[in-house]
Write a protein that holds these residues in place. Structure first.
Motif, mmCIF file in Angstrom:
data_model
loop_
_atom_site.group_PDB
_atom_site.id
_atom_site.type_symbol
_atom_site.label_atom_id
_atom_site.label_comp_id
_atom_site.label_asym_id
_atom_site.label_seq_id
_atom_site.Cartn_x
_atom_site.Cartn_y
_atom_site.Cartn_z
ATOM 1 N N ASP A 108 0.834 -1.201 0.000
ATOM 2 C CA ASP A 108 0.000 0.000 0.000
ATOM 3 C C ASP A 108 0.871 1.255 0.000
ATOM 4 O O ASP A 108 0.613 2.207 -0.735
ATOM 5 C CB ASP A 108 -0.901 -0.026 1.239
ATOM 6 N N TYR A 109 1.941 1.208 0.787
ATOM 7 C CA TYR A 109 2.864 2.350 0.864
ATOM 8 C C TYR A 109 3.514 2.603 -0.491
ATOM 9 O O TYR A 109 3.608 3.741 -0.955
ATOM 10 C CB TYR A 109 3.935 2.072 1.920
ATOM 11 N N LYS A 112 1.029 3.906 -3.064
ATOM 12 C CA LYS A 112 0.588 5.263 -2.759
ATOM 13 C C LYS A 112 1.644 6.287 -3.145
ATOM 14 O O LYS A 112 1.340 7.361 -3.615
ATOM 15 C CB LYS A 112 0.312 5.398 -1.260
ATOM 16 N N ASN A 113 2.903 5.947 -2.899
ATOM 17 C CA ASN A 113 3.953 6.955 -3.013
ATOM 18 C C ASN A 113 4.800 6.883 -4.276
ATOM 19 O O ASN A 113 5.586 7.780 -4.526
ATOM 20 C CB ASN A 113 4.875 6.862 -1.796
ATOM 21 N N LYS A 118 -2.211 9.278 -8.492
ATOM 22 C CA LYS A 118 -2.657 8.488 -7.349
ATOM 23 C C LYS A 118 -4.060 7.962 -7.587
ATOM 24 O O LYS A 118 -4.941 8.721 -7.989
ATOM 25 C CB LYS A 118 -2.619 9.345 -6.096
ATOM 26 N N SER A 121 -7.748 3.314 -3.304
ATOM 27 C CA SER A 121 -7.413 1.908 -3.065
ATOM 28 C C SER A 121 -8.427 0.955 -3.696
ATOM 29 O O SER A 121 -8.063 -0.121 -4.167
ATOM 30 C CB SER A 121 -7.302 1.643 -1.570
#
Lengths: 232, 101
Positions: A108-109, A112-113, A118, A121
């Motif tokens: 997820d990190y 996301k980054n 973006k 989810s």
């Protein structure tokens, strides 16, 4: 002389596992107090590098392999979530359950980054599910052919696929790393100069807002304070 | 006969380290007492970008007039490389201003 491999003691390992399970049981029965949660995290800390090492071959984690410290930190958040949600009545080991939470937190990190665009989810998860179902087929065709999704969802997924095409920071980095010919280099410089000239020809308020949009707060706003009210 | 409504599809576009319209509006209101909400800021930003892209395309030789169509504008605004270029440009201007001071 050959060095002998150290022999592991299986008895000690079993003891350690038991202690771990007992500690989690104690923690959950006591209502997950902070000091016991800390102890559980410290005990299971080694699970995080294990997950990162074993799952670093997946596409997402390979991207952020060089940011090991960040991933380890995110893994601890995943571990905390696992402690919060662990159910003793299911009869599974804590380490089995926590592995997936650590992996989820890490992926997820990364997603996301490490993308310029973006995605929420739920869009990411439905896209990955579709990709798993149709490995060979084109993702766009897969989205249009499925009957499970609503029209609105289909359109958002298609838009997301289109946006993701060349959206990762890594793609841009790769593009930059390619050797530029002098002509190409000249072109990009020329475009920058032309854009700079055209930016100055805009009105004050437009120029200031465009600059502020790109996180720059350096513009001299004296002219704006005098005339801005009238212009707005 | 039922008519199907056309759904406008636009991809999500979030620029890294960018400032959102509400923050810009709040900052302008706070510092310089300019009354403008986020929607007004957005419309000013988009009109400015439209002018900038149109005139740049004309100067480079990609189009004959400085006005561009909405479709072309949307296409340019959704390309990540364009936003990279814009952030480079703004950085470049910032550095040159700092050096001149």
């Amino acid at each position: 002389m050959k060095l002998q491999k150290p022999i592991k003691a299986p008895v000690e390992k079993q003891k350690d596992d038991l202690a771990n399970e007992e500690l989690i049981k104690k923690c959950i029965e006591a209502g997950r107090p902070k000091h016991l949660v800390d102890q559980v995290i410290l005990k299971n800390k080694n699970l995080i590098p294990f997950v990162i090492n074993n799952f670093a071959q997946t596409k997402l984690l390979r991207r952020a392999k060089h940011l090991r410290d960040d991933l380890e930190q995110e893994g601890i958040f995943g571990l905390m979530e696992a402690i919060k949600r662990f159910d003793l009545s299911k009869g599974t080991k804590f380490s089995t359950y926590a592995t997936w939470w650590v992996l989820q937190a890490c992926t997820d990190y990364v997603s996301k980054n490490f993308g310029l665009i973006k995605l929420p989810s739920h869009v990411r998860s439905s896209l990955s599910a579709l990709q798993k179902q149709n490995l060979d087929a084109d993702l766009r065709n897969a989205i249009t052919e499925t009957d499970d999704l609503t029209k609105k969802k289909k359109s958002t997924l298609l838009a997301a696929v289109q946006a993701q095409k060349t959206s990762t920071v890594f793609d841009i980095e790769q593009e930059h790393s390619k050797v530029c010919t002098p002509e190409q280099n000249f072109d990009s410089n020329e475009v920058l100069n032309v854009m700079k000239k055209n930016l100055e020809s805009l009105t004050d308020i437009e120029r200031i807002i465009i600059c502020m949009r790109y996180d720059v707060d350096f513009v001299n706003l004296e002219t704006l304070t005098k005339e801005g009210k009238r212009k707005i | 006969m039922e008519t199907e409504k056309k759904i406008k599809s636009s991809p999500y576009m979030v620029i890294e380290d960018s400032v959102d319209y509400r923050t810009i509006a709040a900052e302008l209101n706070k510092k310089y007492n300019l009354s403008a909400n986020h929607a007004r800021i957005r419309s000013i930003y988009l009109s400015g970008m439209k002018k900038l892209i149109g005139s740049t395309m004309q100067d480079i030789g990609l189009s004959q007039s400085s006005t561009i169509t909405d479709e072309a504008f949307e296409q340019v605004m959704h390309s990540p490389s364009f936003h990279e270029l814009m952030s480079d440009l703004v950085d470049y201007i910032k550095k040159s201003k700092m050096e001149s001071k």
